[in-house]
Design a protein around this motif. Structure first.
Motif, mmCIF file in Angstrom:
data_model
loop_
_atom_site.group_PDB
_atom_site.id
_atom_site.type_symbol
_atom_site.label_atom_id
_atom_site.label_comp_id
_atom_site.label_asym_id
_atom_site.label_seq_id
_atom_site.Cartn_x
_atom_site.Cartn_y
_atom_site.Cartn_z
ATOM 1 N N PHE A 61 42.719 38.745 45.995
ATOM 2 C CA PHE A 61 42.508 39.428 47.278
ATOM 3 C C PHE A 61 42.231 40.917 47.129
ATOM 4 O O PHE A 61 41.748 41.558 48.047
ATOM 5 N N HIS A 62 42.534 41.486 45.987
ATOM 6 C CA HIS A 62 42.403 42.934 45.841
ATOM 7 C C HIS A 62 41.288 43.328 44.880
ATOM 8 O O HIS A 62 41.333 44.393 44.289
ATOM 9 N N ARG A 118 35.220 45.416 46.256
ATOM 10 C CA ARG A 118 34.168 44.786 47.060
ATOM 11 C C ARG A 118 32.831 45.450 46.764
ATOM 12 O O ARG A 118 32.731 46.648 46.567
ATOM 13 N N LEU A 158 38.163 35.954 55.761
ATOM 14 C CA LEU A 158 38.362 35.802 54.318
ATOM 15 C C LEU A 158 37.582 36.857 53.529
ATOM 16 O O LEU A 158 38.053 37.341 52.504
ATOM 17 N N GLN A 175 39.316 40.282 53.237
ATOM 18 C CA GLN A 175 40.587 40.365 52.486
ATOM 19 C C GLN A 175 40.420 41.188 51.241
ATOM 20 O O GLN A 175 39.542 41.230 50.561
ATOM 21 N N LEU A 192 37.423 34.640 45.921
ATOM 22 C CA LEU A 192 38.837 34.975 46.060
ATOM 23 C C LEU A 192 39.676 34.331 44.957
ATOM 24 O O LEU A 192 40.611 34.949 44.442
#
Length: 101
Positions: free
Chosen positions: A42-43, A46, A98, A101, A37
């Motif tokens: 956060f963006h 993934r 977490l 996120q 992170l």
């Protein structure tokens, strides 16, 4: 002469191998998630294809048999092992929150 008490009757639950190991494993995954992170924010997109992701998956799912062992060995002293179990569940929830996120 053999004692009728279990071998871990006087050992605090957090000092037993099966009480501390899952907490350490989750702690390692938490550090990995926080570092990801910090590095990507956060963006970030993934994925689950890196070495760190595979290690995290193995650590999280590898805890299940250890926690079951901890529950089984402490089934007669549930009030003593409850704080360790609560800490473990809190770590799991924090890790998954977490990671999402």
């Amino acid at each position: 002469m053999q004692s009728s008490e279990p071998y871990n009757a006087h050992t605090p639950p957090i000092q037993r191998w099966n009480g501390a190991t899952p907490l350490v494993m989750t702690g390692i995954v938490l550090v990995m998630v926080v570092m990801d992170l910090i590095r990507h924010g956060f963006h970030a997109p993934r994925h689950d294809e890196g070495t760190a992701d595979h290690i995290a998956i193995l650590l999280m799912f590898g805890q299940i048999p250890v926690v079951i062992s901890f529950l089984w060995s402490g089934r007669k002293e549930i009030k003593r092992i409850a704080p360790v179990l609560i800490a473990q569940v809190a770590f799991w929830l924090l890790t998954y929150m977490l990671a999402l996120q």
